[in-house]
Write a protein that holds these residues in place. Structure first.
Motif, short mmCIF file in Angstrom:
data_model
loop_
_atom_site.label_atom_id
_atom_site.label_comp_id
_atom_site.label_asym_id
_atom_site.label_seq_id
_atom_site.Cartn_x
_atom_site.Cartn_y
_atom_site.Cartn_z
N ARG A 764 -0.27 -5.72 -6.22
CA ARG A 764 0.16 -5.72 -4.82
C ARG A 764 1.12 -4.57 -4.54
O ARG A 764 1.11 -3.99 -3.44
CB ARG A 764 0.82 -7.05 -4.48
CG ARG A 764 -0.16 -8.22 -4.36
CD ARG A 764 0.58 -9.52 -4.16
NE ARG A 764 -0.35 -10.59 -3.85
CZ ARG A 764 -0.57 -11.07 -2.63
NH1 ARG A 764 0.08 -10.56 -1.60
NH2 ARG A 764 -1.43 -12.04 -2.42
N THR A 765 1.94 -4.23 -5.53
CA THR A 765 2.86 -3.11 -5.34
C THR A 765 2.11 -1.80 -5.15
O THR A 765 2.44 -0.99 -4.27
CB THR A 765 3.80 -3.00 -6.55
OG1 THR A 765 4.48 -4.25 -6.73
CG2 THR A 765 4.81 -1.89 -6.36
N GLU A 766 1.07 -1.61 -5.93
CA GLU A 766 0.26 -0.39 -5.76
C GLU A 766 -0.47 -0.40 -4.42
O GLU A 766 -0.62 0.65 -3.78
CB GLU A 766 -0.74 -0.28 -6.91
CG GLU A 766 -0.10 -0.04 -8.26
CD GLU A 766 -1.11 -0.08 -9.39
OE1 GLU A 766 -0.86 0.54 -10.43
OE2 GLU A 766 -2.17 -0.73 -9.20
N LEU A 767 -0.93 -1.55 -3.98
CA LEU A 767 -1.59 -1.62 -2.68
C LEU A 767 -0.62 -1.28 -1.56
O LEU A 767 -0.97 -0.55 -0.61
CB LEU A 767 -2.17 -3.03 -2.48
CG LEU A 767 -2.90 -3.28 -1.16
CD1 LEU A 767 -4.10 -2.35 -1.02
CD2 LEU A 767 -3.35 -4.73 -1.05
N ARG A 768 0.62 -1.77 -1.64
CA ARG A 768 1.61 -1.44 -0.62
C ARG A 768 1.94 0.04 -0.62
O ARG A 768 2.09 0.66 0.45
CB ARG A 768 2.88 -2.27 -0.84
CG ARG A 768 2.72 -3.75 -0.52
CD ARG A 768 4.07 -4.46 -0.60
NE ARG A 768 3.98 -5.82 -0.10
CZ ARG A 768 3.79 -6.88 -0.87
NH1 ARG A 768 3.63 -6.73 -2.18
NH2 ARG A 768 3.72 -8.09 -0.33
N SER A 769 2.01 0.62 -1.79
CA SER A 769 2.30 2.06 -1.85
C SER A 769 1.15 2.88 -1.27
O SER A 769 1.38 3.90 -0.61
CB SER A 769 2.57 2.47 -3.30
OG SER A 769 1.39 2.27 -4.09
N ARG A 770 -0.08 2.45 -1.46
CA ARG A 770 -1.21 3.17 -0.86
C ARG A 770 -1.19 3.08 0.66
O ARG A 770 -1.49 4.06 1.36
CB ARG A 770 -2.52 2.60 -1.39
CG ARG A 770 -2.77 2.92 -2.87
CD ARG A 770 -4.14 2.45 -3.31
NE ARG A 770 -4.37 2.73 -4.73
CZ ARG A 770 -5.51 2.48 -5.38
NH1 ARG A 770 -6.52 1.92 -4.71
NH2 ARG A 770 -5.63 2.76 -6.66
N CYS A 771 -0.82 1.92 1.19
CA CYS A 771 -0.71 1.79 2.64
C CYS A 771 0.40 2.69 3.18
O CYS A 771 0.26 3.30 4.26
CB CYS A 771 -0.44 0.34 3.03
SG CYS A 771 -1.81 -0.79 2.67
N ALA A 772 1.50 2.77 2.45
CA ALA A 772 2.58 3.66 2.88
C ALA A 772 2.13 5.12 2.85
O ALA A 772 2.49 5.91 3.74
CB ALA A 772 3.80 3.45 1.99
N GLU A 773 1.35 5.49 1.85
CA GLU A 773 0.85 6.87 1.79
C GLU A 773 -0.07 7.19 2.96
O GLU A 773 -0.09 8.32 3.47
CB GLU A 773 0.12 7.09 0.47
CG GLU A 773 1.02 7.06 -0.75
CD GLU A 773 0.21 7.14 -2.04
OE1 GLU A 773 -1.04 7.23 -1.95
OE2 GLU A 773 0.81 7.09 -3.13
N LEU A 774 -0.84 6.20 3.41
CA LEU A 774 -1.71 6.43 4.56
C LEU A 774 -0.89 6.75 5.80
O LEU A 774 -1.26 7.63 6.60
CB LEU A 774 -2.59 5.20 4.81
CG LEU A 774 -3.63 4.86 3.74
CD1 LEU A 774 -4.35 3.57 4.11
CD2 LEU A 774 -4.64 5.99 3.59
N LEU A 775 0.21 6.03 6.01
CA LEU A 775 1.05 6.28 7.18
C LEU A 775 1.82 7.59 7.06
O LEU A 775 2.18 8.19 8.08
CB LEU A 775 2.03 5.12 7.38
CG LEU A 775 1.41 3.80 7.86
CD1 LEU A 775 2.47 2.71 7.91
CD2 LEU A 775 0.80 3.98 9.24
N ASP A 776 2.08 8.03 5.84
CA ASP A 776 2.79 9.30 5.66
C ASP A 776 1.90 10.50 5.89
O ASP A 776 2.40 11.61 6.12
CB ASP A 776 3.39 9.36 4.25
CG ASP A 776 4.50 8.33 4.06
OD1 ASP A 776 5.08 7.91 5.09
OD2 ASP A 776 4.75 7.92 2.91
#
Length: 976
Positions: A764-776
Motif C-alpha cells: 500500500r505504501t508503494e501504491l500511495r507513492s505512485r499516486c503521489a508521483e502522478l500528481l507531481d
C-alpha cells in the motif's frame, strides 16, 4: 389472352365509350382499348353461371347488398375468398365480440428461412363487412355449406414472400400516405400478414392522386365514402354488381407493371376457381345454387381458369411445406384494421356508424351468428326454401348509373348541430378552452367546407376538418387531439374480445388458475390484485402464475407494484396491476407454443440457452429463471452444465460483468439452500478461474475491452479464489497472468496496481507513492481522472482499497491548483458517473467514515494519511536495546500469560525463586550459536551476545525445558 365473347347487353355503352375515346384521343389508341376492355370485363363477370358477388373490404354498402342478396337468393353453397385452412375456426366467432381476427400462427418453421419466424397470418372480421354476413348466413342456416377457396396460410408465404424486396417497394406508396395511428390498439395484429379480402385501392399512384385532387378530398378512404359508399347504399343488386365490376376492372387495367404482385393475384384467382370446380364436381351442386364472394379486384379476372367452364388442369397447386400451423382467434380493433391495411384513421369507425344508419334507414335485417355477444335473441331456424331465387338475366345498369347526376343529400341541420355540440363538450373534457362560439364556428365551417367540395351535406370528414380548424390551438393540452376526439365521437375504436370457449387451452388454464383473485380478468383495462400470501396460502399458486406471465408476456400485462422474486426470497404480500384483457392477443399466442405456462417457459429457456447466439451470461440468466419460476433442479443442472461449454468457447470478455453478478447470486443461493454445491457450479468456478486467467493479459491490452469488463474478470478471480483453490486450481496461474499484464490505458493501469496489492506483490505504501508521483507530473495530471476511474472499478475485485481511493481523490483536491482543478473536475464527475455509478456508494461510505462528521471539526482535522507513521519494529528494537538486562521483567509482570505458554509447551516445574542458582540455559545457546543468531536476526535483536554473567541469559530458561526444540530449529538455519 383473347377477350371473351361479347354479348349484346352493353352494346350501347361500348358505342358511347368508343366515340368518347376517338373524340378525346383523336383516333383509336390505348385509351379505347382500356375503356372497351373494362366493359368486356363487366360483361364477362355478369354472364358467369356461378354468381359472383364483388365486395370491398369492410364496406357498409357491400354488407348491405350482401344481406339483401342472401335473403333473396338463399344459396346452398357460399364460396368465400378466405384462406381455406381457417375454415374450422369460423364456428368460434359466435363466442367472440367483434371485431376479431382469424389467425394462423407458426412459431417453428420448416421450409422457410429461419429469420422469418414466427409466421402469422390474420384475417380481421367486423360486423359491417360482407364476409361476416356470408359467414353468419352459412353457419346458422340449415343445409348451407360454407367453402373457403383462397390459398392456404402456407401458400401466403410461399407466394407473397418470394420477392420480399419487390413487395416492400410496392406496398409503400399509397398505404403509407394515410398516416395510420401507431397506438396500442393499432398494434393488436403485431407483425402479422393481413389477408386482404375485397381490397380495392388504385395501384397506380398517379390515378389515386388524380382522383383525390378532382374529388377535393384528403385521402382514399374519404373518396371511397363520398363517391362509392353513398351512391351504392340504396342501389339495387344488379347496379351494385356492375359498378363494383367496373371499379375492379379499372384498378386492374391501370395497375403498374409489378410482375411479382400481378403474378400472385392471378395465381390466387386460378387457385380459387380450381377449388370451386373441384367442389362442384365432387358434390354435383348446381352453379345456380352457389354464390362466390370475392374482392371486386379478383371478380374482374382475365385468367383462362375463370368461370365454371374455364380451363382445367393447367394450374398445379404446390404442396404445403412441413411447417406446423396453429389456428386461433385474436382480438382486433378498428385502429388495427386501419393500420394494417393502410386506411385513414377513423375510417373503419365511420363505416361502422354508417352501417348502423343504413340498417335503420333501409330496414334490412342483417345476419348475426346465434349466441354472439350483442346479438338479439335467436329465432327458430327455418329450413332452406325449396325454390331459391335464380339469377336474373343481365341488363345494362351501368349506362343509367354513369349518366345520372350526383345525388346531393339535403343538409341535416339537427345531426350537424348535435355533432358540433358533442365535439365542444368532448374538447372541454380534454382540456381545450372551447365554448358555444366554437360550436357555432364548427357548424358554419362544416357547411362552408362541404360547399367548397361540391356537396350539400357535410360528411364526417368535412366535420373533422372544421373541428380541427376551429378548436385546435397551438398545443394539445391533453392526451388526445381534436382529430382523435372526432374519431371517438363518430363511433370510437371498437375493440373485440375472444370468448372463454374460443380461447386455447393455455389461456383458459391461466384464467382458471387466477380465479381465486376474484377479478374479471377478461375485461379490458387495468385491475389491481392484492395477494396476502401469509394469510391465504392458496394465493401462492396465483403468485407463481403471475410471475411467469411477467416473464412471458409484455411488461404492461402483469406489472408488480409490491413484492419481488429473488433467489432464496419469497414475498408474503404482493400487489399487481393486471391487464390481461388488454393483452389478450399475447396470451392467445402463448397458447400456440404449449398447453401450460410451465411448458412454454421451459421451451423458451431452452431456446435461449441453446441458441446460436447464446452467451454465458444468457445461459446463467436462464438457470436463474429456472430456479425462480419453475423450481426445477433437473433443468437448472442441465442448463448450468451447458453454461460450462459456452464459457469455454467464448474468446471475449464482453459479458464478464453479467457473468460475475449472476455467478455470485447462484453461488450464494446454493450455499444457503442446499447442503452441498451442485457439481456444475463447482466445475463452472474451476473452468471460469482458468478461463479468465488465460484471457486476463489479453484483456488488459485489448482496446475494445472496457475497464469494467476487466474489473469483473478480476472480481470473479478474487471472489471465487478460495473455492477454486479448494477444488484444485493453482494460484500461480493468477500470479503469472497478472505479471504478464502490461496495459497502456491509465484506467487499466490503476486496476492492475490494485490487483498487485491484492496479490501482495505491491504494498500500500508503494501504491500511495505512485499516486503521489502522478500528481507531481504535470503531463499526467490531465489523465488523472482515468486513473481514478480504474481505482473506483478496482473496488469490485478489491473492496479493501476504498480508503486508498478516498485518499487519491482527496489528494487531488488538496494539491492541484484551481487553474488545473476546475477544468478537470467535470471530467472527473462524468467519468465516475458513466463508468462506476454502482460502485460510488462504497466510495462515499468510506469517505464518510474517514472525514469528520461535523464542519467545525474539519479545521483541526488531519487526514490519516498525513499523520506521521511510526515503525513498530523500530520502537521495539530501541526499547530492547535500552532495557536489555530487564528481559525477564515481562514474564514476571504477566505471570498468567507465561503460565499459559508454559502449559502449552508442557513445562510443569513451576516458577523458580530469584535467589536460585543460575539456570544452565547458556550451554544450550553456546552449543547452537547459529540457531540463536538466526532467530535474533529475524526478531531484530542487534545487540549481539551478552556477557556470561548477564541476567539476560536467564531469559532462555524456558527454552532449557525443551532443548530438542532448539536442536530442531538449527537445520532450518544451517545456511546462516
Amino acid at each position: 389472352m383473347s377477350g371473351p365473347q361479347e354479348s349484346g347487353v352493353f352494346t350501347a355503352l361500348r358505342t358511347q365509350l368508343q366515340g368518347a375515346a376517338s373524340e378525346f384521343a383523336g383516333g383509336p389508341d390505348a385509351l379505347e382499348g382500356i375503356l372497351l376492355g373494362m366493359v368486356d370485363d363487366v360483361d364477362r363477370a355478369v354472364r358467369e353461371p356461378l354468381e359472383i358477388f364483388p365486395v370491398c373490404h369492410h364496406s357498409p354498402a357491400s354488407a348491405l347488398a350482401m344481406a339483401r342478396r342472401l335473403r333473396e337468393k338463399q344459396p346452398k353453397v357460399v364460396y368465400l375468398e378466405l384462406c381455406e385452412d381457417m375454415a374450422p375456426l369460423l364456428t368460434e366467432l359466435r363466442n367472440c365480440r367483434l371485431p376479431v381476427a382469424v389467425q394462423a400462427f407458426a412459431g417453428e418453421i420448416d421450409g422457410f428461412p429461419q429469420e422469418w419466424a414466427p409466421l402469422s397470418v390474420v384475417a380481421p372480421i367486423t360486423e359491417a363487412s360482407a364476409e361476416y354476413q356470408a359467414i353468419a348466413y352459412a353457419l346458422d342456416t340449415p343445409g348451407v355449406e360454407l367453402v373457403l377457396v383462397d390459398r392456404s396460410s402456407d401458400h401466403v408465404f410461399q407466394w407473397d414472400r418470394a420477392n420480399t424486396s419487390e413487395a416492400a417497394e410496392t406496398d409503400g406508396s399509397p398505404a403509407e400516405a394515410e398516416g395510420a395511428p401507431k397506438s396500442e390498439e393499432a398494434a393488436l395484429h403485431g407483425e402479422a400478414v393481413g389477408v386482404e379480402i375485397g381490397d380495392l385501392r388504385p395501384r397506380f399512384a398517379e390515378l389515386e392522386e388524380h382522383l383525390l385532387r378532382h374529388g377535393k378530398v384528403r385521402h382514399w378512404s374519404e373518396w371511397w365514402h363520398q363517391y362509392v359508399e353513398v351512391p351504392l347504399g340504396d342501389s339495387d343488386h344488379d347496379t351494385y354488381r356492375q359498378v363494383m365490376f367496373l371499379i375492379g376492372s379499372l384498378f386492374r387495367r391501370l395497375a403498374p407493371g409489378d410482375g411479382s404482385r400481378v403474378r400472385v393475384d392471378e395465381d390466387r384467382e386460378r387457385y380459387m376457381w380450381t377449388r370451386m370446380r373441384e367442389h362442384l364436381e365432387a358434390t354435383g351442386t348446381d352453379p345456380e345454387d352457389c354464390l362466390y364472394v370475392c374482392g371486386a379486384f379478383h371478380a374482374a379476372s382475365r385468367v383462362e381458369e375463370f368461370g365454371v367452364h374455364g380451363r382445367s388442369g393447367a394450374f398445379a397447386i404446390s404442396p404445403r411445406t412441413a411447417t406446423t400451423w396453429q389456428y386461433g382467434l385474436i382480438p382486433s380493433s378498428h385502429a388495427a384494421i386501419e393500420a394494417q391495411f393502410g386506411l385513414a384513421a377513423g375510417s373503419v369507425s365511420i363505416a361502422a356508424t354508417t352501417w348502423q344508419k343504413s340498417l335503420t334507414r333501409t330496414r334490412v335485417r342483417p345476419y348475426r351468428l346465434e349466441g354472439q355477444a350483442g346479438a338479439r335473441k335467436s329465432r327458430a331456424k327455418k329450413a332452406l326454401p325449396a325454390g331459391s331465387a335464380a339469377q336474373a338475366p343481365a341488363t345494362d345498369r351501368l349506362t343509367g348509373f354513369l349518366h345520372q347526376p350526383p345525388v346531393l343529400d339535403s343538409l341535416d341541420e339537427a345531426e350537424l348541430l348535435g355533432w358540433s355540440v358533442d365535439i365542444v363538450r368532448a374538447a372541454r373534457r380534454n382540456g381545450y378552452l372551447a365554448s358555444t362560439a366554437d360550436a357555432i364556428a364548427v357548424f358554419e365551417t362544416s357547411i362552408l367546407l362541404a360547399g367548397m367540395r361540391d356537396r350539400a351535406k357535410p360528411t364526417p370528414y368535412d366535420f373533422q376538418d372544421a373541428a380541427v380548424t376551429c378548436i385546435e390551438k397551438d398545443s394539445v393540452p391533453g392526451r388526445r387531439d381534436v382529430r382523435r376526439l372526432v374519431e371517438i365521437m363518430m363511433g370510437g375504436d371498437r375493440i373485440g374480445q375472444v370468448g372463454y370457449e374460443a380461447l386455447p387451452p393455455l389461456a383458459r388454464d391461466v384464467y382458471d388458475r387466477l380465479e381465486p383473485l376474484g377479478l374479471k380478468l377478461q375485461q379490458r383495462g387495468v385491475q389491481r390484485a392484492l395477494l396476502d400470501i401469509a394469510g391465504r396460502p392458496e394465493l401462492e399458486a396465483c403468485s407463481d402464475v403471475l410471475w411467469m406471465l411477467r416473464r412471458l408476456m409484455p411488461a404492461a400485462a402483469a406489472r408488480p407494484i409490491m413484492g419481488e422474486r429473488r433467489l432464496g426470497e419469497r414475498s408474503i404480500q404482493e400487489s399487481w396491476d393486471l391487464a390481461l384483457g388488454t393483452h389478450q392477443r399475447a396470451l392467445i399466442e402463448l397458447g400456440y407454443e404449449g398447453v401450460s405456462l410451465e411448458q412454454v417457459l421451459e421451451q423458451r429457456l431452452r431456446r435461449e440457452a441453446y441458441g446460436p447466439r447464446a452467451t454465458t451470461a444468457g445461459v446463467l440468466a436462464a438457470v436463474e429463471d429456472t430456479l425462480l419460476y419453475l423450481r426445477s433442479g433437473r433443468l437448472s443442472d442441465e442448463l448450468g452444465t451447458h453454461a460450462l461449454k459456452v464459457l469455454a468457447a467464448e474468446r471475449s470478455v464482453d459479458g464478464a460483468p453479467e457473468v460475475l453478478r449472476r455467478a455470485r447470486a447462484l453461488l450464494a443461493y446454493y450455499r444457503t439452500s442446499r447442503p452441498e454445491l451442485p457439481a456444475w457450479i463447482e466445475s463452472f468456478v474451476k473452468t471460469g478461474y482458468a478461463h479468465y486467467c488465460t484471457l486476463l493479459p489479453t484483456a488488459f491490452r485489448d482496446e475494445d475491452a472496457t475497464v469494467g469488463q476487466v474489473a469483473a474478470m478480476l472480481g470473479f478471480l478474487f471472489s471465487m479464489e478460495s473455492l477454486a483453490l479448494s477444488l484444485g486450481c493453482d494460484r500461480t496461474q493468477l500470479e503469472l497472468a497478472v505479471a504478464q499484464s502490461h496495459p497502456d490505458d491509465p484506467s487499466k493501469t490503476a486496476l492492475l496496481w490494485a490487483a498487485q496489492v491484492q496479490l501482495g506483490t505491491l504494498s500500500r505504501t508503494e501504491l500511495r507513492s505512485r499516486c503521489a508521483e502522478l500528481l507531481d507530473n504535470p503531463l499526467v495530471v490531465p489523465s488523472y481522472p482515468r486513473y481514478l476511474n480504474g481505482f473506483v472499478h478496482a473496488l469490485e475485485p478489491v473492496p479493501g482499497l476504498a480508503d486508498v481511493v478516498v485518499e487519491a481523490v482527496s489528494n487531488a483536491f488538496g494539491r492541484l491548483p484551481d487553474a488545473v482543478l476546475l477544468p478537470w473536475l467535470p471530467l472527473l464527475i462524468t467519468t465516475l458517473r458513466k463508468g462506476a455509478a454502482d460502485l460510488a456508494p462504497l466510495l462515499i461510505r468510506e469517505a464518510g467514515r474517514i472525514f469528520p462528521g461535523r464542519l467545525p471539526a474539519l479545521d483541526a482535522w488531519i487526514p490519516p494519511w498525513r499523520m506521521p507513521q511510526e515503525d513498530p519494529f523500530a520502537t521495539s528494537r530501541a526499547q530492547r536495546t535500552a532495557t536489555a538486562p530487564m528481559g525477564a521483567a515481562l514474564l514476571a509482570a504477566r505471570p498468567a500469560t507465561c503460565d499459559a505458554v508454559a502449559e502449552l509447551l508442557g513445562c510443569e516445574d513451576g516458577w523458580q525463586q530469584h535467589d536460585a542458582p543460575a539456570r544452565p540455559g547458556a550451554p544450550l545457546l553456546s552449543a547452537h550459536p547459529a540457531t540463536c543468531d538466526a532467530v535474533a536476526e529475524l526478531l531484530g535483536c542487534d545487540g549481539g551476545w551478552a556477557a556470561a554473567g548477564d541476567t539476560a541469559v536467564a531469559g532462555a530458561a524456558l527454552t532449557l525445558r525443551h532443548p530438542a526444540t532448539a536442536e530442531a530449529l538449527e537445520p532450518l538455519f544451517a545456511d546462516r
